[in-house]
Write a protein that holds these residues in place. Structure first.
Motif, PDB file in Angstrom:
ATOM      1  N   LEU A 213     -18.835  16.210  -7.001  1.00 14.38           N
ATOM      2  CA  LEU A 213     -17.516  16.603  -7.473  1.00 14.38           C
ATOM      3  C   LEU A 213     -16.814  15.420  -8.130  1.00 14.38           C
ATOM      4  CD1 LEU A 213     -16.343  18.648  -4.363  1.00 14.38           C
ATOM      5  CD2 LEU A 213     -17.273  19.533  -6.503  1.00 14.38           C
ATOM      6  N   TYR A 214     -16.262  15.631  -9.335  1.00 10.14           N
ATOM      7  CA  TYR A 214     -15.555  14.584 -10.058  1.00 10.14           C
ATOM      8  C   TYR A 214     -14.063  14.916 -10.137  1.00 10.14           C
ATOM      9  CZ  TYR A 214     -20.247  13.381 -11.546  1.00 10.14           C
ATOM     10  OH  TYR A 214     -21.575  13.041 -11.549  1.00 10.14           O
ATOM     11  N   SER A 215     -13.257  13.890 -10.199  1.00  7.39           N
ATOM     12  CA  SER A 215     -11.819  14.112 -10.352  1.00  7.39           C
ATOM     13  C   SER A 215     -11.182  12.872 -10.953  1.00  7.39           C
ATOM     14  CB  SER A 215     -11.171  14.417  -9.001  1.00  7.39           C
ATOM     15  OG  SER A 215     -11.303  13.295  -8.142  1.00  7.39           O
ATOM     16  N   ALA A 216     -10.002  13.028 -11.516  1.00  7.83           N
ATOM     17  CA  ALA A 216      -9.260  11.865 -12.011  1.00  7.83           C
ATOM     18  C   ALA A 216      -8.920  10.983 -10.821  1.00  7.83           C
ATOM     19  CB  ALA A 216      -8.002  12.324 -12.722  1.00  7.83           C
ATOM     20  N   VAL A 217      -8.889   9.642 -11.032  1.00  2.95           N
ATOM     21  CA  VAL A 217      -8.844   8.757  -9.880  1.00  2.95           C
ATOM     22  C   VAL A 217      -7.670   7.804  -9.843  1.00  2.95           C
ATOM     23  CG1 VAL A 217     -10.246   7.003 -11.019  1.00  2.95           C
ATOM     24  CG2 VAL A 217     -10.230   7.115  -8.557  1.00  2.95           C
ATOM     25  N   GLN A 218      -7.118   7.444 -10.963  1.00  3.65           N
ATOM     26  CA  GLN A 218      -6.132   6.371 -10.981  1.00  3.65           C
ATOM     27  C   GLN A 218      -4.970   6.640 -10.032  1.00  3.65           C
ATOM     28  OE1 GLN A 218      -4.581   5.514 -14.836  1.00  3.65           O
ATOM     29  NE2 GLN A 218      -3.348   3.771 -14.154  1.00  3.65           N
ATOM     30  N   ALA A 219      -4.417   7.835 -10.083  1.00 10.70           N
ATOM     31  CA  ALA A 219      -3.260   8.155  -9.240  1.00 10.70           C
ATOM     32  C   ALA A 219      -3.619   8.104  -7.763  1.00 10.70           C
ATOM     33  CB  ALA A 219      -2.709   9.533  -9.604  1.00 10.70           C
ATOM     34  N   ASP A 220      -4.806   8.589  -7.420  1.00 12.05           N
ATOM     35  CA  ASP A 220      -5.227   8.573  -6.021  1.00 12.05           C
ATOM     36  C   ASP A 220      -5.322   7.138  -5.491  1.00 12.05           C
ATOM     37  OD1 ASP A 220      -5.385  11.294  -5.956  1.00 12.05           O
ATOM     38  OD2 ASP A 220      -7.533  11.376  -6.388  1.00 12.05           O
ATOM     39  N   PHE A 221      -5.923   6.261  -6.283  1.00 11.43           N
ATOM     40  CA  PHE A 221      -6.094   4.872  -5.842  1.00 11.43           C
ATOM     41  C   PHE A 221      -4.738   4.163  -5.735  1.00 11.43           C
ATOM     42  CE2 PHE A 221     -10.409   5.735  -6.335  1.00 11.43           C
ATOM     43  CZ  PHE A 221     -11.180   4.656  -5.916  1.00 11.43           C
ATOM     44  N   GLU A 222      -3.860   4.406  -6.708  1.00  9.80           N
ATOM     45  CA  GLU A 222      -2.555   3.750  -6.681  1.00  9.80           C
ATOM     46  C   GLU A 222      -1.685   4.265  -5.541  1.00  9.80           C
ATOM     47  OE1 GLU A 222      -1.014   4.390 -10.573  1.00  9.80           O
ATOM     48  OE2 GLU A 222      -2.044   2.644 -11.441  1.00  9.80           O
ATOM     49  N   GLY A 223      -2.003   5.456  -5.028  1.00 13.14           N
ATOM     50  CA  GLY A 223      -1.224   6.014  -3.934  1.00 13.14           C
ATOM     51  C   GLY A 223      -1.683   5.584  -2.555  1.00 13.14           C
ATOM     52  N   ALA A 224      -2.737   4.780  -2.472  1.00  9.91           N
ATOM     53  CA  ALA A 224      -3.221   4.298  -1.175  1.00  9.91           C
ATOM     54  C   ALA A 224      -2.195   3.391  -0.525  1.00  9.91           C
ATOM     55  CB  ALA A 224      -4.543   3.553  -1.345  1.00  9.91           C
ATOM     56  N   GLU A 225      -2.144   3.403   0.807  1.00  8.19           N
ATOM     57  CA  GLU A 225      -1.104   2.660   1.526  1.00  8.19           C
ATOM     58  C   GLU A 225      -1.214   1.146   1.331  1.00  8.19           C
ATOM     59  OE1 GLU A 225      -2.755   1.984   5.994  1.00  8.19           O
ATOM     60  OE2 GLU A 225      -1.912   3.965   5.599  1.00  8.19           O
ATOM     61  N   ALA A 227      -2.502  -0.313  -1.571  1.00  3.09           N
ATOM     62  CA  ALA A 227      -2.883  -0.467  -2.982  1.00  3.09           C
ATOM     63  C   ALA A 227      -2.433  -1.811  -3.557  1.00  3.09           C
ATOM     64  CB  ALA A 227      -2.289   0.676  -3.807  1.00  3.09           C
ATOM     65  N   ARG A 228      -1.338  -2.356  -3.069  1.00  2.00           N
ATOM     66  CA  ARG A 228      -0.823  -3.600  -3.619  1.00  2.00           C
ATOM     67  C   ARG A 228      -1.742  -4.790  -3.327  1.00  2.00           C
ATOM     68  NH1 ARG A 228       5.782  -3.523  -2.662  1.00  2.00           N
ATOM     69  NH2 ARG A 228       6.182  -1.630  -3.900  1.00  2.00           N
ATOM     70  N   GLU A 229      -2.663  -4.628  -2.390  1.00  2.29           N
ATOM     71  CA  GLU A 229      -3.572  -5.718  -2.039  1.00  2.29           C
ATOM     72  C   GLU A 229      -4.751  -5.819  -3.009  1.00  2.29           C
ATOM     73  OE1 GLU A 229      -4.807  -5.234   2.002  1.00  2.29           O
ATOM     74  OE2 GLU A 229      -2.775  -4.758   2.702  1.00  2.29           O
ATOM     75  N   PHE A 230      -4.871  -4.880  -3.943  1.00  2.00           N
ATOM     76  CA  PHE A 230      -6.038  -4.820  -4.819  1.00  2.00           C
ATOM     77  C   PHE A 230      -5.627  -4.807  -6.285  1.00  2.00           C
ATOM     78  CE2 PHE A 230      -7.364  -3.131  -0.794  1.00  2.00           C
ATOM     79  CZ  PHE A 230      -8.682  -3.544  -0.640  1.00  2.00           C
ATOM     80  N   ASP A 231      -6.505  -5.352  -7.123  1.00  2.00           N
ATOM     81  CA  ASP A 231      -6.338  -5.270  -8.570  1.00  2.00           C
ATOM     82  C   ASP A 231      -6.997  -3.984  -9.050  1.00  2.00           C
ATOM     83  OD1 ASP A 231      -6.210  -5.522 -11.269  1.00  2.00           O
ATOM     84  OD2 ASP A 231      -7.606  -7.224 -11.415  1.00  2.00           O
ATOM     85  N   LEU A 232      -6.179  -3.025  -9.429  1.00  2.00           N
ATOM     86  CA  LEU A 232      -6.679  -1.695  -9.788  1.00  2.00           C
ATOM     87  C   LEU A 232      -6.814  -1.498 -11.290  1.00  2.00           C
ATOM     88  CD1 LEU A 232      -4.729   0.514  -7.208  1.00  2.00           C
ATOM     89  CD2 LEU A 232      -7.036  -0.428  -7.039  1.00  2.00           C
ATOM     90  N   THR A 233      -6.724  -2.569 -12.072  1.00  2.00           N
ATOM     91  CA  THR A 233      -6.816  -2.413 -13.531  1.00  2.00           C
ATOM     92  C   THR A 233      -8.179  -1.887 -13.957  1.00  2.00           C
ATOM     93  OG1 THR A 233      -7.481  -4.737 -13.728  1.00  2.00           O
ATOM     94  CG2 THR A 233      -5.129  -4.228 -13.964  1.00  2.00           C
ATOM     95  N   THR A 234      -9.227  -2.155 -13.159  1.00  2.00           N
ATOM     96  CA  THR A 234     -10.567  -1.681 -13.526  1.00  2.00           C
ATOM     97  C   THR A 234     -10.769  -0.208 -13.206  1.00  2.00           C
ATOM     98  OG1 THR A 234     -11.391  -2.401 -11.363  1.00  2.00           O
ATOM     99  CG2 THR A 234     -11.584  -3.960 -13.188  1.00  2.00           C
ATOM    100  N   ILE A 235      -9.801   0.418 -12.541  1.00  2.00           N
ATOM    101  CA  ILE A 235      -9.935   1.827 -12.167  1.00  2.00           C
ATOM    102  C   ILE A 235      -9.415   2.752 -13.257  1.00  2.00           C
ATOM    103  CG2 ILE A 235      -9.303   3.534 -10.402  1.00  2.00           C
ATOM    104  CD1 ILE A 235     -11.087   1.426  -9.335  1.00  2.00           C
TER     105      ILE A 235
END
Length: 529
Positions: A213-225, A227-235
């Protein structure tokens, strides 16, 4: 040296347990053994594969049975001696011949294994509470408890955090009892979202990954509790696959996730006909809504002797150097291989250097174990040297020189040191045990290492002759063997620089170990010269 109290001995066990669960521990401080229950699982597996013809000779079964007898005979976790004697009777009845008696004994060993697994940690708690811990059983206690917890599926990272957090307040016996109560729960399911820029680009990917199953991911990753501890630019602008992993703890789940991803990428690469870039190492665990970073590979190997620039640039010179160079290249595929292939390449590197025509893997296992055993005392002293040097600069007084390792090791042979840090104390007592009784201690070390290398040979045969990569101790052994194979190859590289072939080095090691305890033995810190 004053006799240690039970409290001091238990403190040393705790320090060793911390070391044994530390992924950064060097080979001389790391685990070399598998759990008692895993050994019994191996025995049942070897017996059935011998009877079916998957294993073409009885050698593997004989090796595993001998190891099972040794482990069960001395492990306090087994419990009462009455039970122990019954287990040993059934183990010894399992033979290479496929008879009713062998099959009956095999079934009984499976049931013994279940009972031992249930009571193992409680039996160790009773042993410790009764004050039966000795200098000789400190190492056994630490290794036995840690390997058993590992056999339950817990990662080293999780166990180390638990030991550090609870060890001082509970003590070793309390840890064993808490583990028996609380660490045997049903493994939970972790649902990971894994991102890759490749997963959704072509239909063949979806086919290769079994309609994931595939889905859009950026919003899900940025919504993690977190998220500020990670560089999410590659997502950004990527797609995902959701994978469920059943594991005992988050770290173990991440290790299993990495293995599953490796297998998926292999299938996808075969489907696409080309190597694909790996997935993003930042993953989302949906249940806890928390981001994790996939673990770095634990199978890295190190050959410090190659730091000599002359060896790096001219090792190929001559027939022997060329052979060793080819062997070193055999270690490279191991770093990215699955567990089974990893062990097969590790064994190939050892066999290329130490094997002889028409002589089996037993010779290679014994020769590799002999070389590493001879190096063991020196590496223990090498562990202490930088620590003593650092403490001396800070003002601590030690009865030894620190201007060079050579002068330090000479003083260390005759003078006793005192430490306050538990890890330092544990390291020093391991060293003192070798100095005080080298014949007994190194015989035990040689047995541990020989058994481990025979396990590598056992798994190599399964991979190469039966195409099997799901054996009961495969994951455990693949985590133990690489650093030890590297340690042996490191000694062979050093030997080559001194004009010693690997076979000559192994012969020298065997001779020096045989001479321990006699008036002809060499200084224990320089057994290989």
């Amino acid at each position: 040296m004053a006799e240690a109290t039970q409290q001091q001995l238990q403190a040393r066990v705790l320090a060793r347990m911390e070391e044994l669960t530390d992924p950064s521990s060097r080979w001389q401080r790391a685990l070399w053994t598998v759990a008692c229950v895993t050994t019994l699982d191996e025995l049942v597996e070897a017996a059935r594969n011998t009877w079916s013809g998957t294993l073409s000779t009885e050698h593997a079964l004989n090796d595993v049975r001998s190891d099972a007898v040794r482990v069960v005979s001395s492990d306090p976790g087994i419990g009462k001696d009455t039970l122990r004697s019954q287990v040993l009777v059934d183990i010894k009845k399992i033979k290479a011949e496929d008879t009713a008696e062998s099959r009956n004994a095999c079934g009984r060993v499976e049931q013994w294994r279940t009972r031992i697994d249930r009571d193992y940690l409680r039996n160790w708690a009773v042993f410790l509470e009764d004050g039966r811990l000795t200098e000789a059983t400190v190492e056994l206690a630490a290794r036995s408890i840690v390997t058993h917890l590992r056999s339950l599926g817990y990662s080293r990272t999780h166990l180390r955090g638990w030991i550090v957090d609870r060890g001082d307040s509970l003590g070793v016996a309390g840890l064993a009892r808490e583990a028996a109560r609380n660490l045997r729960g049903t493994p939970r399911t972790y649902s990971f979202v894994v991102a890759s820029t490749h997963l959704g680009r072509a239909a063949r990917w979806e086919d290769a990954l079994s309609a994931a199953l595939y889905s859009a991911v950026q919003a899900d990753f940025e919504g993690a509790e977190n998220a500020r501890e990670f560089d999410l630019t590659t997502i950004i602008d990527t797609r995902t696959v959701t994978l469920d992993i059943v594991a005992a703890d988050p770290s173990a789940a991440l290790n299993s996730l990495q293995l599953r991803i490796d297998r998926m990428m292999t299938r996808a690469a075969l489907a696409a006909g080309q190597i694909q870039r790996p997935v993003n190492r930042i993953v989302l665990e949906k249940t806890a809504n928390k981001l994790w970073k996939l673990p770095d590979p634990e199978r890295l190997v190190s050959i410090p002797a190659l730091k000599d620039r002359k060896l790096i640039t001219s090792l190929e010179d001559g027939e022997l150097g060329e052979s060793l160079t080819e062997t070193l290249h055999l270690l490279t595929p191991h770093l990215q291989a699955t567990h089974g292939v990893s062990l097969a390449t590790l064994w190939a590197s050892a066999e290329a250097l130490l094997g002889r025509t028409q002589q089996g893997g037993h010779l290679v296992a014994h020769r590799m174990a002999s070389i590493i055993t001879c190096a063991y005392p020196r590496t223990l002293a090498d562990d202490l040297y930088p620590r003593v040097k650092k403490l001396s600069k800070a003002g601590r007084q030690f009865p030894c020189r620190t201007d060079s390792f050579a002068s330090f090791s000479k003083d260390l042979m005759v003078n006793e040191l005192e430490f306050t840090d538990l890890t330092d104390i544990a390291a020093y007592y391991r060293y003192r045990a070798v100095i005080d009784d080298p014949k007994t201690v190194l015989k035990r070390v040689r047995q541990y290492l020989t058994t481990l290398f025979l396990r590598v040979y056992y798994h190599r045969n399964f991979v190469m002759h039966a195409g099997k990569t799901s054996n009961v101790s495969l994951e455990a052994v693949s985590g133990l063997a690489p650093s030890l194979v590297a340690a042996g190859v490191n000694e062979m590289v050093s030997g080559l620089a001194r004009g010693l072939t690997p076979h000559a080095l192994a012969d020298r090691a065997s001779i020096e170990l045989d001479l321990l305890g006699t008036d002809a033995s060499r200084p224990v810190l320089s057994l290989l010269g």
